[in-house]
Design a protein around this motif. Structure first.
Motif, mmCIF file in Angstrom:
data_model
loop_
_atom_site.group_PDB
_atom_site.id
_atom_site.type_symbol
_atom_site.label_atom_id
_atom_site.label_comp_id
_atom_site.label_asym_id
_atom_site.label_seq_id
_atom_site.Cartn_x
_atom_site.Cartn_y
_atom_site.Cartn_z
ATOM 1 N N PRO A 182 -52.700 46.359 15.076
ATOM 2 C CA PRO A 182 -51.725 46.854 16.053
ATOM 3 C C PRO A 182 -52.385 47.375 17.342
ATOM 4 N N TYR A 183 -53.708 47.510 17.334
ATOM 5 C CA TYR A 183 -54.397 48.002 18.537
ATOM 6 C C TYR A 183 -54.961 46.832 19.333
ATOM 7 N N ARG A 184 -55.460 47.161 20.518
ATOM 8 C CA ARG A 184 -56.063 46.113 21.352
ATOM 9 C C ARG A 184 -57.251 46.718 22.098
ATOM 10 N N CYS A 185 -58.332 46.935 21.382
ATOM 11 C CA CYS A 185 -59.507 47.557 21.997
ATOM 12 C C CYS A 185 -60.186 46.553 22.926
ATOM 13 N N SER A 186 -60.753 47.084 23.992
ATOM 14 C CA SER A 186 -61.228 46.200 25.072
ATOM 15 C C SER A 186 -62.457 45.389 24.680
ATOM 16 N N TYR A 187 -63.156 45.795 23.622
ATOM 17 C CA TYR A 187 -64.383 45.088 23.201
ATOM 18 C C TYR A 187 -64.133 44.180 22.001
ATOM 19 N N CYS A 188 -62.891 44.086 21.524
ATOM 20 C CA CYS A 188 -62.608 43.433 20.235
ATOM 21 C C CYS A 188 -61.684 42.232 20.433
ATOM 22 N N ALA A 189 -61.908 41.203 19.648
ATOM 23 C CA ALA A 189 -61.144 39.956 19.793
ATOM 24 C C ALA A 189 -60.084 39.785 18.706
ATOM 25 N N ALA A 190 -59.717 40.875 18.029
ATOM 26 C CA ALA A 190 -58.740 40.740 16.933
ATOM 27 C C ALA A 190 -57.465 40.039 17.408
ATOM 28 N N HIS A 191 -57.028 40.321 18.641
ATOM 29 C CA HIS A 191 -55.776 39.729 19.136
ATOM 30 C C HIS A 191 -55.911 38.237 19.407
ATOM 31 N N ASN A 234 -57.970 53.650 23.027
ATOM 32 C CA ASN A 234 -57.332 54.852 22.490
ATOM 33 C C ASN A 234 -57.050 54.768 20.991
ATOM 34 N N LYS A 235 -57.986 54.217 20.217
ATOM 35 C CA LYS A 235 -57.707 54.109 18.773
ATOM 36 C C LYS A 235 -58.016 55.411 18.042
ATOM 37 N N VAL A 236 -58.802 56.284 18.644
ATOM 38 C CA VAL A 236 -59.106 57.565 18.004
ATOM 39 C C VAL A 236 -59.595 58.547 19.056
ATOM 40 N N ASP A 282 -59.567 43.943 6.074
ATOM 41 C CA ASP A 282 -58.520 44.225 7.061
ATOM 42 C C ASP A 282 -59.080 44.812 8.357
ATOM 43 N N ASP A 283 -58.300 44.594 9.432
ATOM 44 C CA ASP A 283 -58.611 45.259 10.699
ATOM 45 C C ASP A 283 -57.973 46.646 10.755
ATOM 46 N N ALA A 284 -56.891 46.850 10.031
ATOM 47 C CA ALA A 284 -56.155 48.114 10.158
ATOM 48 C C ALA A 284 -55.574 48.509 8.794
HETATM 49 S S1 SF4 Z 1 -59.694 45.758 14.832
HETATM 50 FE FE1 SF4 Z 1 -60.455 47.787 15.345
HETATM 51 S S2 SF4 Z 1 -61.637 47.463 17.202
HETATM 52 FE FE2 SF4 Z 1 -60.309 45.651 16.944
HETATM 53 S S3 SF4 Z 1 -58.460 46.079 18.134
HETATM 54 FE FE3 SF4 Z 1 -58.111 46.769 16.038
HETATM 55 S S4 SF4 Z 1 -58.670 48.955 16.088
HETATM 56 FE FE4 SF4 Z 1 -59.560 48.013 17.872
#
Ligand code: SF4
Length: 438
Positions: free
Chosen positions: A209-218, A322-324, A251-253
């Motif tokens: 559900p997050y979109r961190c700027s360094y991560c390609a999960a999306h 802003n994940k933590v 899992d990512d989350a």
């Molecule tokens: S997997 Fe982790 S790092 Fe990647 S967007 Fe989700 S919270 Fe952020």
């Protein structure tokens, strides 16, 4: 009816270092299970699961390795470069023992591990000249053009592969193959094909559900979806019944909305009397850890806990997604310590070598984690295409990142600069371990 034969291949890793931290090609094994359920015969060659030294306590451990020549882009790095996994001759003889398959599915992980992908495909093509080879996975998604031009695969699939692959195979074979969208309708990954399985891998959701700027999960997954926790407990019980004690969550989350998922899942595992150990090498969200959740994690067998703090700098915490916050992190460590965990059990990932990051920022984060009662772990930043931070990384790096995926390798500290030198990184790494000298 003609039974279609499918070969799954998990290629070698080429790197300066690699470790089996509960690492299995889970996406590939899900695809294999889906095809097996639709009537195909599925074989697996996992190049990494070969002659591994004896595992550590929870199944994790080393890969077999052979030192090889460095590619010219990495020649300046004063470390050994290796191919991790089986000897090339063993791979060729495993291919030679198989009947020609109807399709070969090759997976990929880190962008800078692509030499193992193209080498595997070259040998596959030599063995089965007329069999289509399909490449998917992380490298195929993040460096699609590079993979299409260089891997030797006949088809490259980007993003979540199930629907795209089944549509491709339906076209190639002239028969419809289903890819259920419902995660609970999918077969368990075909981990049973892995030689000498030491642990299980569990995926309870897709995406984040997050979109961190360094991560390609999306980019890798299309949105956050979850399974029914009862079905997840069924799967853990299934593998426990086949002798596995250790399970890694992929899992990512995992802990997001824990009151409706993680807490009932853990209670279910306890109620069923499943004596297992859980490990979360991907890190879990500190924000969601409450006293109640920490209590159930402890009782259910959570053993290896990793939290993603990344930085203690409030401005960077906010700007990167802003994940933590630091307060949430400190509360989470407190809850885990109250539940009985020790500092050695709670590893905290800290990103280092971000574009324009000062070494002092990482030093402050290491000190904070030591003071909190947990254990800092440096995670060297690897620039990832299609992330928000990619453009900054390309601009800040002394390397031509857009031209050569080998240069994404975190061992290079690809965005190092005068404010964050390699020597300072070594001091920080030492301080991470010793807790002093920073
Ligand atoms: S997997 Fe982790 S790092 Fe990647 S967007 Fe989700 S919270 Fe952020």
């Amino acid at each position: 009816m003609h039974v279609r034969k499918v070969l799954l291949v998990n290629p070698w890793i080429y790197d300066f270092a690699a470790y089996d931290l509960w690492a299995k090609p889970l996406g590939l094994l899900y695809l294999g299970a889906m095809l097996r359920k639709s009537g195909c015969r599925v074989d697996l060659i996992d190049c990494l699961a070969y002659d591994q030294p004896a595992p550590k306590a929870y199944g994790q451990g080393m890969f077999r390795r052979e030192i090889v020549a460095k590619p010219s882009a990495l020649r300046h790095i004063p470390r050994h470069y290796a191919r991790y996994g089986m000897p090339v001759e063993a791979f060729k003889s495993q291919l030679a023992r198989l009947e020609p398959p109807d399709v070969v599915l090759v997976t990929s992980l880190m962008t800078y591990w692509y030499p193992g992908v193209s080498e595997a495909i070259r040998h596959i093509k030599q063995a089965f000249a007329h069999t289509p080879v399909v490449l998917g996975g992380v490298y195929a998604t993040l460096c699609y053009e590079h993979a299409a031009a260089n891997s030797g695969a006949d088809h490259v699939i980007a993003g979540e592969g199930e629907a795209k692959l089944m549509s491709l195979l339906s076209d190639l074979w002239g028969q419809r193959i289903e890819a259920p969208d419902d995660l609970d309708a999918r077969a368990y990954p075909c981990l049973d094909l892995e030689p000498s399985l030491r642990y299980g891998c569990i995926l309870t959701s897709r995406g984040c559900p997050y979109r961190c700027s360094y991560c390609a999960a999306h980019v890798l997954s299309r949105g956050f979806r979850r399974r029914d926790f009862h079905k997840v407990a069924d799967e853990i019980a299934f593998w426990r019944g086949r002798g596995l004690n250790d399970f890694a969550f992929y899992d990512d989350a995992l802990l997001a909305q824990s009151e409706s998922f993680a807490v009932p899942l853990l209670k279910e595992i306890i109620d069923r009397g499943l004596k297992v150990r859980f490990h979360c090498p991907n890190a879990v969200h500190a924000r969601f850890i409450t006293p109640e959740l920490a209590h159930w994690m402890r009782l259910a067998g959570f053993t290896t806990i990793r939290l993603g703090l990344e930085t203690s700098d409030p401005a960077r915490q906010f700007s990167t997604g802003n994940k933590v916050t630091t307060d949430e992190f400190l509360q989470a460590v407190d809850c885990l310590r109250q539940a009985g965990y020790e500092a050695k059990d709670i590893g905290v990932y800290l990103l280092c070598g971000l574009p324009h990051q000062e070494a002092g920022e990482v030093r402050d984060a290491i000190r904070l984690v030591h003071r909190s009662g947990a254990r800092p772990i440096l995670a060297e930043y690897s620039p990832i295409p299609h992330t928000e931070l990619w453009a900054q990384a390309v601009e800040a790096s002394p390397y031509p990142l857009e031209e050569e995926p080998l240069l994404h390798n975190n061992t290079l500290l690809p965005c190092r600069w005068t404010g964050f030198t390699y020597a300072r990184y070594q001091e920080l790494k030492h301080g991470c371990r010793s807790g002093s000298g920073l």
